[in-house]
Scaffold this active site. Structure first.
Site, PDB file in Angstrom:
ATOM      1  N   ARG A 218      51.703  71.283  32.474  1.00 19.98           N
ATOM      2  CA  ARG A 218      52.980  70.637  32.156  1.00 19.98           C
ATOM      3  C   ARG A 218      53.771  70.223  33.393  1.00 19.98           C
ATOM      4  O   ARG A 218      54.234  69.084  33.500  1.00 19.98           O
ATOM      5  CB  ARG A 218      53.875  71.593  31.332  1.00 19.98           C
ATOM      6  CG  ARG A 218      53.619  71.583  29.853  1.00 19.98           C
ATOM      7  CD  ARG A 218      53.880  72.962  29.291  1.00 19.98           C
ATOM      8  NE  ARG A 218      52.883  73.847  29.874  1.00 19.98           N
ATOM      9  CZ  ARG A 218      51.665  74.013  29.339  1.00 19.98           C
ATOM     10  NH1 ARG A 218      51.372  73.451  28.211  1.00 19.98           N
ATOM     11  NH2 ARG A 218      50.760  74.771  29.930  1.00 19.98           N
ATOM     12  N   THR A 219      53.959  71.152  34.325  1.00 27.74           N
ATOM     13  CA  THR A 219      54.892  70.877  35.425  1.00 27.74           C
ATOM     14  C   THR A 219      54.362  69.773  36.331  1.00 27.74           C
ATOM     15  O   THR A 219      55.095  68.864  36.713  1.00 27.74           O
ATOM     16  CB  THR A 219      55.155  72.174  36.216  1.00 27.74           C
ATOM     17  OG1 THR A 219      55.427  73.217  35.280  1.00 27.74           O
ATOM     18  CG2 THR A 219      56.327  72.036  37.151  1.00 27.74           C
TER      19      THR A 219
ATOM     20  N   LYS B 204      40.304  75.955  55.006  1.00 30.92           N
ATOM     21  CA  LYS B 204      39.825  76.165  56.378  1.00 30.92           C
ATOM     22  C   LYS B 204      40.874  76.904  57.195  1.00 30.92           C
ATOM     23  O   LYS B 204      40.991  76.721  58.404  1.00 30.92           O
ATOM     24  CB  LYS B 204      39.545  74.810  57.023  1.00 30.92           C
ATOM     25  CG  LYS B 204      38.557  73.936  56.286  1.00 30.92           C
ATOM     26  CD  LYS B 204      38.419  72.601  57.019  1.00 30.92           C
ATOM     27  CE  LYS B 204      37.994  71.489  56.094  1.00 30.92           C
ATOM     28  NZ  LYS B 204      38.221  70.166  56.688  1.00 30.92           N
TER      29      LYS B 204
ATOM     30  N   ARG C 229      54.433  74.433  44.005  1.00 28.57           N
ATOM     31  CA  ARG C 229      54.159  75.623  43.193  1.00 28.57           C
ATOM     32  C   ARG C 229      53.276  76.517  44.033  1.00 28.57           C
ATOM     33  O   ARG C 229      52.275  76.060  44.613  1.00 28.57           O
ATOM     34  CB  ARG C 229      53.458  75.263  41.889  1.00 28.57           C
ATOM     35  CG  ARG C 229      52.947  76.518  41.178  1.00 28.57           C
ATOM     36  CD  ARG C 229      52.493  76.263  39.782  1.00 28.57           C
ATOM     37  NE  ARG C 229      53.628  75.981  38.903  1.00 28.57           N
ATOM     38  CZ  ARG C 229      53.538  75.930  37.587  1.00 28.57           C
ATOM     39  NH1 ARG C 229      52.376  76.139  36.997  1.00 28.57           N
ATOM     40  NH2 ARG C 229      54.588  75.658  36.837  1.00 28.57           N
TER      41      ARG C 229
ATOM     42  N   HIS D 275      61.698  79.371  38.517  1.00 27.41           N
ATOM     43  CA  HIS D 275      61.079  78.136  38.036  1.00 27.41           C
ATOM     44  C   HIS D 275      62.257  77.295  37.516  1.00 27.41           C
ATOM     45  O   HIS D 275      62.474  77.167  36.310  1.00 27.41           O
ATOM     46  CB  HIS D 275      60.082  78.464  36.922  1.00 27.41           C
ATOM     47  CG  HIS D 275      59.161  77.337  36.547  1.00 27.41           C
ATOM     48  ND1 HIS D 275      59.330  76.030  36.959  1.00 27.41           N
ATOM     49  CD2 HIS D 275      58.042  77.341  35.759  1.00 27.41           C
ATOM     50  CE1 HIS D 275      58.357  75.283  36.448  1.00 27.41           C
ATOM     51  NE2 HIS D 275      57.566  76.051  35.719  1.00 27.41           N
TER      52      HIS D 275
HETATM   53  N1   CP Z   1      55.662  75.846  31.834  1.00 26.46           N
HETATM   54  C1   CP Z   1      54.827  75.650  32.865  1.00 26.46           C
HETATM   55  O1   CP Z   1      55.173  75.887  34.033  1.00 26.46           O
HETATM   56  O2   CP Z   1      53.595  75.178  32.500  1.00 26.46           O
HETATM   57  P1   CP Z   1      52.411  74.819  33.514  1.00 26.46           P
HETATM   58  O3   CP Z   1      51.971  76.102  34.152  1.00 26.46           O
HETATM   59  O4   CP Z   1      51.355  74.168  32.691  1.00 26.46           O
HETATM   60  O5   CP Z   1      52.989  73.896  34.565  1.00 26.46           O
END
Ligand code: CP
Length: 338
Positions: free
Chosen positions: A64-65, A92, A114, A142
């Site tokens: 999603r993100t 590496k 992320r 998040h």
């Molecule tokens: N909600 C969320 O962060 O989903 P993903 O891990 O698929 O990005």
């Protein structure tokens, strides 16, 4: 109660909700609301990011993100570079910061990161000149997920103050639970963390006071919204080195699975949220996930609008910073004094 009048956005980084004011969060939500008509791509969005370059620096899996940030940036006219950790020179032994600085040297306006390490986005923000947006760092924050959750709640429930939101499940490993707690409390709502004792341990990093319960059935009657969390099996070993978390799945389902019968205990009109990905049949039944109270797919649509807003505002703040740092020309100096 905190002031919720929208406050001017001046930050080039979005690292978490804990440090934002209620006014800043409201400003982000109002901006996202304006982008909502463009969130599915059926209506052409204003090209606010035309000519800009955004890096999706994902060092953990995402559906999603990553997709949502990509669509948000591209629909606003930006070019998006997809970084895949598994096939990169991180393999590496290049450091994360060297990786980011090298790609930034090719020209970047924003990095979306992320990472499995708590604080990685904050370290990155110190190391680069472009905007940095946190797309999830370990069990820390998040922020865009919580903003999209707030936007979906505001739509479905009509307000964001005076709500009680039950956040249920693997709280211990959840950045979503933490960011939602910060956002909800700043806007005048309450959050109650619900789960078995082993998921309510390890929360010492949270400085905002929170309510908690091990009894979902007892907590539900006060809830306007029920946010179910994924059991994050992949973090159990990593975050709990002393043998991980031993979860009895049948007991967990008996105590904490959101079934239609359980949901009927919540307030009339209560909605169901889940950040995804869902462990269907574990934390939530199909009937509830796909049922009339579910706002799960609406959350996802809201996510594109939230990411359009946060990218536009953070890159706007970066531009403002560049403009302020430029030496004044003779004519602008004359203009100021005349
Ligand atoms: N909600 C969320 O962060 O989903 P993903 O891990 O698929 O990005």
């Amino acid at each position: 109660m905190a002031k919720k009048t929208p406050a001017k956005w001046t930050r080039k980084h979005l690292l978490g909700l804990e440090d934002l004011s209620a006014g800043e969060i409201t400003h982000l939500l109002n901006a996202a609301e304006k982008f909502l008509p463009y969130a599915t791509g059926r209506k052409a969005a204003p090209q606010r990011l035309k000519g800009r370059t955004v890096l999706n620096l994902f060092c953990e899996d995402s559906t999603r993100t990553r997709t949502s940030f990509t669509l948000a940036a591209e629909r606003l006219g930006a070019r998006v570079i997809q970084f895949h950790a598994a096939t990169s020179s991180l393999k590496k032994n290049e450091t994360l910061l060297d990786t980011a600085r090298n790609i930034e040297a090719m020209g970047l306006d924003a990095i979306i990161i992320r990472h499995a390490d708590r604080g990685a986005p904050h370290a990155l923000a110190q190391a680069v000149a472009c905007a940095v947006l946190n797309a999830g760092d370990n069990a820390h924050e998040h922020p865009t997920q919580a903003l999209l959750d707030l936007l979906a709640m505001r739509h479905r429930l009509g307000r964001l103050d005076g709500l009680m939101v039950g956040i249920v499940g693997d709280i211990r490993h959840s950045r979503v639970a933490r960011s939602n707690l910060y956002g909800l409390k700043k806007l005048g709502s309450r959050a109650i963390f619900v789960g078995p004792p082993l998921f309510l341990e390890g929360l010492d990093d949270i400085r905002t006071p929170f309510e908690k319960s091990t009894d979902l059935d007892a907590a539900l009657p006060q809830c306007d919204a029920v946010m179910m969390l994924r059991v994050q099996f992949e973090r159990h070993e990593r975050n709990v080195p002393s043998g991980g978390v031993a979860l009895n799945l049948e007991n967990y389902k008996r105590g904490y699975q959101l079934t239609a019968k359980r949901l009927a205990r919540a307030k009339p009109g209560a909605i169901v949220l889940h950040p995804g990905p869902i462990n269907r049949g574990l934390e939530i039944t199909d009937e509830v996930a796909d049922g009339p109270a579910s706002a799960i797919l609406h959350q996802v649509t809201c996510g594109v609008a939230v990411r359009m807003a946060t990218l536009s505002l953070c890159i706007g703040a970066l531009d403002h910073q560049h403009k302020a740092a430029r030496p004044k020309t003779r004519s602008s100096k004359r203009g100021r004094t005349s």
